[in-house]
Motif scaffolding. Sequence first.
Motif, short mmCIF file in Angstrom:
data_model
loop_
_atom_site.label_atom_id
_atom_site.label_comp_id
_atom_site.label_asym_id
_atom_site.label_seq_id
_atom_site.Cartn_x
_atom_site.Cartn_y
_atom_site.Cartn_z
N VAL A 5 -6.94 40.69 31.79
CA VAL A 5 -7.26 40.29 30.42
C VAL A 5 -6.54 41.21 29.44
CG1 VAL A 5 -9.51 39.35 31.05
CG2 VAL A 5 -9.34 41.75 30.37
N TYR A 6 -6.32 40.70 28.22
CA TYR A 6 -5.54 41.44 27.23
C TYR A 6 -6.17 42.78 26.86
CZ TYR A 6 -2.90 37.11 26.53
OH TYR A 6 -2.12 36.00 26.71
N ALA A 7 -7.50 42.84 26.82
CA ALA A 7 -8.17 44.08 26.43
C ALA A 7 -7.84 45.22 27.39
CB ALA A 7 -9.68 43.87 26.36
N LEU A 8 -7.61 44.88 28.66
CA LEU A 8 -7.22 45.90 29.65
C LEU A 8 -5.70 46.05 29.73
CD1 LEU A 8 -9.70 45.10 32.59
CD2 LEU A 8 -9.86 46.91 30.88
N LYS A 9 -5.01 44.94 29.68
CA LYS A 9 -3.55 44.97 29.79
C LYS A 9 -2.93 45.74 28.63
CE LYS A 9 0.35 41.83 30.53
NZ LYS A 9 0.75 40.40 30.68
N TRP A 10 -3.53 45.63 27.45
CA TRP A 10 -2.97 46.28 26.26
C TRP A 10 -3.77 47.52 25.84
CZ3 TRP A 10 1.58 45.08 23.91
CH2 TRP A 10 2.23 43.92 24.38
N ARG A 11 -4.48 48.07 26.79
CA ARG A 11 -5.23 49.30 26.51
C ARG A 11 -4.23 50.43 26.26
NH1 ARG A 11 -10.41 50.95 30.20
NH2 ARG A 11 -11.51 52.14 28.59
N PRO A 12 -4.41 51.24 25.20
CA PRO A 12 -3.45 52.32 24.91
C PRO A 12 -3.39 53.34 26.04
CG PRO A 12 -5.42 52.54 23.55
CD PRO A 12 -5.52 51.21 24.23
N SER A 219 -10.23 40.01 23.10
CA SER A 219 -10.99 39.12 23.99
C SER A 219 -11.02 37.69 23.44
CB SER A 219 -12.43 39.64 24.14
OG SER A 219 -12.44 40.91 24.76
N VAL A 220 -11.14 37.55 22.12
CA VAL A 220 -11.13 36.21 21.51
C VAL A 220 -9.77 35.56 21.70
CG1 VAL A 220 -11.23 34.96 19.32
CG2 VAL A 220 -12.93 36.71 19.83
N LEU A 221 -8.69 36.34 21.50
CA LEU A 221 -7.34 35.81 21.71
C LEU A 221 -7.18 35.34 23.15
CD1 LEU A 221 -4.48 35.31 20.67
CD2 LEU A 221 -3.92 37.66 21.30
N ASP A 222 -7.69 36.13 24.08
CA ASP A 222 -7.65 35.77 25.50
C ASP A 222 -8.35 34.43 25.73
OD1 ASP A 222 -7.13 36.19 28.21
OD2 ASP A 222 -7.68 38.29 28.08
N GLN A 223 -9.51 34.27 25.13
CA GLN A 223 -10.29 33.04 25.28
C GLN A 223 -9.56 31.84 24.71
OE1 GLN A 223 -14.16 33.34 23.50
NE2 GLN A 223 -14.85 31.34 24.25
N LEU A 224 -8.91 32.03 23.57
CA LEU A 224 -8.19 30.94 22.91
C LEU A 224 -6.99 30.49 23.75
CD1 LEU A 224 -8.27 32.15 19.20
CD2 LEU A 224 -9.30 30.05 20.09
N VAL A 225 -6.29 31.47 24.33
CA VAL A 225 -5.13 31.14 25.15
C VAL A 225 -5.54 30.30 26.36
CG1 VAL A 225 -3.34 32.10 26.65
CG2 VAL A 225 -3.77 33.13 24.42
N SER A 226 -6.67 30.65 26.97
CA SER A 226 -7.13 29.89 28.13
C SER A 226 -7.72 28.54 27.74
CB SER A 226 -8.19 30.70 28.90
OG SER A 226 -9.34 30.92 28.09
N PHE A 227 -8.18 28.43 26.50
CA PHE A 227 -8.84 27.21 26.02
C PHE A 227 -7.83 26.17 25.53
CE2 PHE A 227 -10.33 24.96 22.18
CZ PHE A 227 -11.38 24.23 22.71
N SER A 228 -6.78 26.64 24.86
CA SER A 228 -5.83 25.72 24.21
C SER A 228 -4.70 25.34 25.16
CB SER A 228 -5.24 26.38 22.95
OG SER A 228 -6.28 26.75 22.08
N LYS A 229 -4.24 24.11 25.05
CA LYS A 229 -3.19 23.61 25.93
C LYS A 229 -1.80 23.96 25.41
CE LYS A 229 -5.92 19.73 27.75
NZ LYS A 229 -6.01 18.26 27.89
#
Length: 525
Positions: A5-12, A219-229
């Motif tokens: 997930v982005y929150a972990l992948k983009w952790r500083p 986390s919201v961005l992650d959810q949107l990417v998985s939700f939108s086609k």
Amino acid sequence: MSYTVYALKWRPQNFDAVIGQSHIVTNLKSALEKNMLAHAYLFSGPRGVGKTSTARILAKAINCKVGPTINPCGKCSSCVEITQGRGMDVIEIDGASNRSIDDIRTLRENVKFSPSSSRYKVYVIDEVHMLTAEAFNALLKTLEEPPEYVKFIFATTHPNKVPLTILSRCQHLNFRRISVLEIVRQLENIIKAEKINIDKDVIYAIARSSDGSLRDAESVLDQLVSFSKEKISLKDVVSILGLVEQEALFEITRAIIDKNPKIALNILDRLIDEGKDLSVFLQDLIAHFRNLMVAKITRADAKLIDLPEDICKKLLEQSQALSLEEIFSAFNILVVTQEMAKRFDSIRIPLEITLVRLSYDKKSVQAQAAPGKDSHVSVPAPKYEAPRAVQSKQVHKIEEESIGQAASIAAVYLDDAKRLWQNALEVLSKIKISVATYLGEGTPIKLEKNTLTISFPKNYSLHKESLEMKENKPLIEKAFSQVLNANLKVNFILAKEESIRNEVSHNPKIKSALDMFNGRVIKEE
């Protein structure tokens, strides 16, 4: 390969990558360069702003092969193990689930052992405020005189719940909420790197909804990417989060400015049909009027408003149609509505009443009620006429019945004050609307010796203090003196618990609500 997930992948992974906490980074870098690191730190602040990430970076900085350093290499075995969360000498503990005295006793025993392969053994305790009082007491001695190879880093969202005995043994660093613009910049970096097709408006909507938490925004961005086609639109983020579009806030404020309650109610009805959370809408509308105030005072300073420039320009334009007094009044009414809504099963009713109240054009209604061909003649409320002077031959009678007469006169005056209460508020609203708004929440309960006592609920101390200010109180006294045709003084009090029932029974707004819902007043604790 498993998805990250982005929150972990983009952790500083280093100090320079920490977003929005430059004051923290500067402090820690300076301490590293001067070799003056404290043996215990307390990182406090809202969720998702980088407390645990910074703790890991600090652990890497002091254990890196080339360290202690402000720029850990990220490649040595120590850096890699800490990044992956498997470092034997960096122990992360969840304070919520390891909060007992036995857990801390185990920690105290383990502290005695030297690090297995690193320079320092680092204990990171997240949500440290969840430890029991006994656990804190067991930690004190070790925290005060730890072995030279041990560092403690505590993280908490509630520093006020950490005992002073612990605070006094730590260096306290306070993390702040991350601004909308800083979150937007980071989201744009992620979107560019991940090649996400997304509308720019969506980025701002995500940032605004995250309440200063970068982790929540990711986390919201992650959810949107998985939700939108395909392309992510504003409609998608609004659908998932139940947000209210910025444009709806401008529309409903325009209805208030234009004094058009029908449009205001139609907009609210549309938002309800779209499944919007009305409590979120009310909170956003309060924030909108705050932004209007800042825009009007600062000429739409984007840094203070913390919104994109195009929205700041619209705020400045809309703020020109309102005076500061009108903005203050609307803000106060909305905040009171928020409190009132907590007592209703449905927020819709108090919100509808408030929107009509804010957009109600008193001048237009009064003009329509004026005498005309087919209109009824409105009869103004009579002003109070002071009693005629008592004839000298009646003086002895007054002396004989002084107690009874005084009580009777006081009752008459108080009845008149209650009857003409709205008239006084109307007079005040033309002079200073914020004073009229605050006063409207009070109830006249006593009038004696030409002093009218006005009572407010016990949690309305702000109203009382504002009305007692030297520039406001004379205006109120002048208004009542004009309406009642008598020289009056006013006195403000907060209602006592035991008298709440009696006082609210005279408040027409509360009485109407009680009658409508067949409710009753209960004692507040």
